[in-house]
Design a protein around this motif. Structure first.
Motif, mmCIF file in Angstrom:
data_model
loop_
_atom_site.group_PDB
_atom_site.id
_atom_site.type_symbol
_atom_site.label_atom_id
_atom_site.label_comp_id
_atom_site.label_asym_id
_atom_site.label_seq_id
_atom_site.Cartn_x
_atom_site.Cartn_y
_atom_site.Cartn_z
ATOM 1 N N ALA A 14 20.206 52.224 23.423
ATOM 2 C CA ALA A 14 20.716 52.693 24.388
ATOM 3 C C ALA A 14 19.945 52.223 25.744
ATOM 4 O O ALA A 14 20.365 52.297 26.948
ATOM 5 C CB ALA A 14 21.057 54.234 24.337
ATOM 6 N N CYS A 15 18.444 51.873 25.576
ATOM 7 C CA CYS A 15 17.800 51.526 26.602
ATOM 8 C C CYS A 15 17.194 50.018 26.121
ATOM 9 O O CYS A 15 16.038 50.069 26.232
ATOM 10 C CB CYS A 15 16.737 52.615 26.976
ATOM 11 S SG CYS A 15 17.319 54.090 27.368
ATOM 12 N N GLY B 214 16.797 47.089 27.127
ATOM 13 C CA GLY B 214 16.054 46.207 27.812
ATOM 14 C C GLY B 214 16.336 44.524 27.138
ATOM 15 O O GLY B 214 17.404 44.324 27.032
ATOM 16 N N ASP C 157 22.321 48.591 28.070
ATOM 17 C CA ASP C 157 21.113 48.719 29.158
ATOM 18 C C ASP C 157 21.781 48.995 30.603
ATOM 19 O O ASP C 157 23.013 48.564 30.746
ATOM 20 C CB ASP C 157 20.133 47.893 29.333
ATOM 21 C CG ASP C 157 18.818 48.133 30.018
ATOM 22 O OD1 ASP C 157 17.916 48.307 29.410
ATOM 23 O OD2 ASP C 157 18.889 48.109 31.289
ATOM 24 N N LEU D 20 14.244 61.708 34.701
ATOM 25 C CA LEU D 20 15.229 60.701 34.107
ATOM 26 C C LEU D 20 15.430 60.749 32.508
ATOM 27 O O LEU D 20 16.278 60.822 31.828
ATOM 28 C CB LEU D 20 14.976 59.235 34.534
ATOM 29 C CG LEU D 20 15.724 58.142 33.900
ATOM 30 C CD1 LEU D 20 17.262 58.122 34.390
ATOM 31 C CD2 LEU D 20 15.198 56.638 34.516
HETATM 32 C C1 LIG Z 1 11.073 51.052 28.022
HETATM 33 S S1 LIG Z 1 12.228 50.003 28.596
HETATM 34 C C2 LIG Z 1 13.174 49.218 27.022
HETATM 35 C C3 LIG Z 1 12.212 48.386 26.053
HETATM 36 C C4 LIG Z 1 13.027 47.661 25.095
HETATM 37 N N1 LIG Z 1 13.750 48.802 24.339
HETATM 38 C C5 LIG Z 1 12.225 46.732 24.303
HETATM 39 O O1 LIG Z 1 11.840 47.378 23.161
HETATM 40 O O2 LIG Z 1 12.125 45.766 24.767
HETATM 41 C C6 LIG Z 1 13.453 50.881 28.927
HETATM 42 C C7 LIG Z 1 14.667 50.364 29.644
HETATM 43 O O3 LIG Z 1 15.564 51.467 29.841
HETATM 44 C C8 LIG Z 1 16.418 50.571 30.965
HETATM 45 N N2 LIG Z 1 16.889 51.810 31.764
HETATM 46 C C9 LIG Z 1 16.698 52.314 32.719
HETATM 47 N N3 LIG Z 1 17.573 53.224 33.194
HETATM 48 C C10 LIG Z 1 18.403 53.254 32.187
HETATM 49 C C11 LIG Z 1 19.673 54.337 31.884
HETATM 50 N N4 LIG Z 1 20.044 55.284 32.813
HETATM 51 N N5 LIG Z 1 20.510 53.828 30.908
HETATM 52 C C12 LIG Z 1 19.933 53.030 29.945
HETATM 53 N N6 LIG Z 1 18.797 52.276 30.352
HETATM 54 C C13 LIG Z 1 18.312 52.580 31.414
HETATM 55 C C14 LIG Z 1 15.571 49.814 31.912
HETATM 56 O O4 LIG Z 1 16.472 48.761 32.532
HETATM 57 C C15 LIG Z 1 14.720 49.438 30.358
HETATM 58 O O5 LIG Z 1 15.225 47.927 30.219
#
Ligand SMILES: C[S@@+](CC[C@H](N)C(=O)[O-])C[C@H]1O[C@@H](n2cnc3c(N)ncnc32)[C@H](O)[C@@H]1O
Length: 401
Positions: free
Chosen positions: A225-226, A228, A250, A325
């Motif tokens: 779900a996040c 990136g 994302d 968050l």
């Molecule tokens: C730690 S990074 C993820 C890294 C990725 N999983 C990887 O292994 O390359 C966190 C991600 O959460 C996203 N993000 C920020 N706010 C968010 C939200 N409300 N819902 C989902 N994703 C979100 C950011 O854009 C970012 O890409």
């Protein structure tokens, strides 16, 4: 190595770009290396290592030079002296001896010795107690580089022999990380035929320990779900042998576009991407997935070795906002997990307030979830890799389970 005026002037410009214009170090490095095709291999290595070290240790070096953190020449000279480097006969150079610098450092406050902002040193100590100075020092070292063999196309062994033919040396990391290889230098990797054919990804060996926590099997329905740019999505697809459903989400379309390109190169056909526009996107997916990965936005304190500039950009307020968050995402996004399914909450932070404490608060408020496993990689304490945290949470079949 004898230093050359043009190389050090470029270092000066790059240092200012990072410390005064807040540009990303990796982008600045890429720009200057492209701009200087005549640099020899050792010039490039010196430029990259020294720039990262100057950014990492700017507070300590400025203290030793008795100057502000913008004053490049005394900072660079203190660095050269401490590291027994060449001191050229240039007008900017002053009288400095290593023993004087070492004596001055001994009486400096700990945050200066470690080269961290005061507030982060205090937070680190309140969070990690006596482990903090050890972790802080480990996070000040240059990072190692690791590959993950993409098992959809290759294996660690065949990847290593293929790269060896292109003069790229790799070594297995540990039997518990069968797909991980440590790589000596990355400069030739991206042009190698194995990389271009999608047989490997650059991924820290700590990060490679997160997706396996999901306990995946081919055919499952999984949401990252996040996601990136998809470092962990690509790993999930490989662990599922490309069979089942993987939805990578994302809030940023441009990151998902990058993910799509990487997925194509890696042959991860099972990945579908979806941008999260609002909470409706999440609500529509209630109870739909066997596995949920929440690799939430965090302080990135576990990956300071790779991004030393970020310790100067973080603030107490930004960490508080991230904590709020993370709690919100864990509460809302966990609803995508079906009863009996599992969720992995992950960060690249070393701070319990973003890790164990978030999970404990979630469990207090949600008695239908159980903590099954926790992984906490602390550089210098129990890991030589980046700092990562992962908690495996199971949603009970019914609230009374
Ligand atoms: C730690 S990074 C993820 C890294 C990725 N999983 C990887 O292994 O390359 C966190 C991600 O959460 C996203 N993000 C920020 N706010 C968010 C939200 N409300 N819902 C989902 N994703 C979100 C950011 O854009 C970012 O890409």
């Amino acid at each position: 190595m004898t230093v050359d005026r043009q190389l050090i002037s470029t270092l000066h410009t790059a240092f200012n770009s990072i410390t005064q214009q807040s540009l990303y170090a990796d982008k600045v490095i890429q720009h200057h290396i492209q701009d200087n095709p005549h640099w020899r291999r050792e010039d490039k290595a010196y430029f990259v290592t020294t720039l990262y070290d100057l950014v990492r240790f700017v507070r300590k070096l400025a203290y030793l030079g008795n100057v502000t953190e913008q004053d490049f020449w005394p900072i660079w000279q203190a660095y050269q002296v401490l590291n027994d480097g060449h001191i050229p006969d240039w007008e900017e150079m002053r009288e400095l001896t290593k023993s004087d610098l070492q004596a001055r450092l001994e009486s400096a406050p700990r945050a200066v010795q470690l080269s961290y902002p005061d507030w982060l040193d205090a937070l680190g100590e309140s969070q990690l107690g006596q482990n903090w100075p050890v972790v802080a020092q480990a996070l000040n070292r240059a990072p190692g580089y690791y590959l993950r063999a993409n098992t959809l196309k290759s294996s660690a062994q065949s990847l290593a022999s293929k790269l060896a033919k292109e003069q790229i040396t790799c070594e297995p990391v540990s039997p518990s990380l069968p797909d991980a290889l440590a790589i000596e230098a990355v400069d030739r990797l991206f042009r190698s035929s194995a990389f271009q054919a999608g047989e490997c990804e650059m991924q820290d060996a700590g990060s490679q320990q997160i997706a396996p926590l999901l306990d995946l099997a081919p055919g499952m329905k999984v949401v990252d779900a996040c996601a990136g740019a998809g470092g962990k999505s690509l790993h999930i697809a490989a662990l599922m042998n490309n069979k089942g459903r993987l939805l990578s989400m994302d809030i940023h379309q441009h990151k998902l576009d990058n993910l799509k390109k990487r997925a194509k190169r890696a042959g991860c056909h099972m990945i579908e991407t979806r941008v999260i526009k609002n909470n409706k996107t999440i609500k529509r997916l209630k109870d739909k997935f066997d596995r949920v990965l929440l690799d939430v936005p965090c302080s990135g304190t576990g990956v300071l070795r790779r991004n030393p500039d970020s310790k100067w950009h973080l603030s107490e307020q930004s960490i508080d906002e991230l904590i709020a968050l993370q709690a919100d995402l864990l509460q809302r996004y966990s609803q995508m997990c079906r009863p009996g399914g599992k969720l992995v909450y992950a960060t690249c932070s070393v701070l319990p307030v973003e890790n164990q404490q978030q999970v404990a608060q979630f469990l207090d408020a949600n008695p239908d979830w159980t903590l099954q496993q926790e992984l906490s990689l602390l550089p210098g304490i129990n890991s030589e890799f980046d700092g990562f945290y992962g908690a495996v949470l199971r949603r009970n079949d019914s609230p009374l389970d």
